[in-house]
Design a protein around this motif. Sequence first.
Motif: not given
Length: 156
Positions: A102-108, A96-98
């Motif tokens: 302008g950055r990733f917020t999570a990877i699952v 998930t990128m916001a």
Amino acid sequence: MAHGEHKYQVQVRWTGNRGSGTSGYGAYGRDHVIRADGKPEIAGSADPAFRGDARRWNPEDLLVASASACHKLWYLHLCADAGIVVLDYVDNAEGTMAEAPGRFTAIVLRPDVVIGAGGDPDEAKRLHHVAHGKCYIANSVNFPITCEPTIRLASG
């Protein structure tokens, strides 16, 4: 280079000049080619949301893939050392990128793992936690990478 230090060299060549360079935001393509000695080229672009080509890999795809692959490689290593026979491994990872800031917020990571009959599913699951702690991608980013594994015993 310090002992235990590894360097990686890649070339990213922009191939999106449509004849007028970056004369305007819509005037150029986002396509590029990623190269490294002795490896197949990777056709890259931007995410389609940013005027890229959906048929090509984008940096966001590659970041999620890198996190997934790093975890998988450590996990397989740890299972081999522990005597757990992994027969199949498929990870349906999601990042998930916001856009702002302008950055990733999570990877699952969602690895679905099949281990050999007689293997210990609890230990197989625990080793995902160990693999996560060793993954250099997870240790290098400033957002959480979580793992939701499924462990199944092979039938028969």
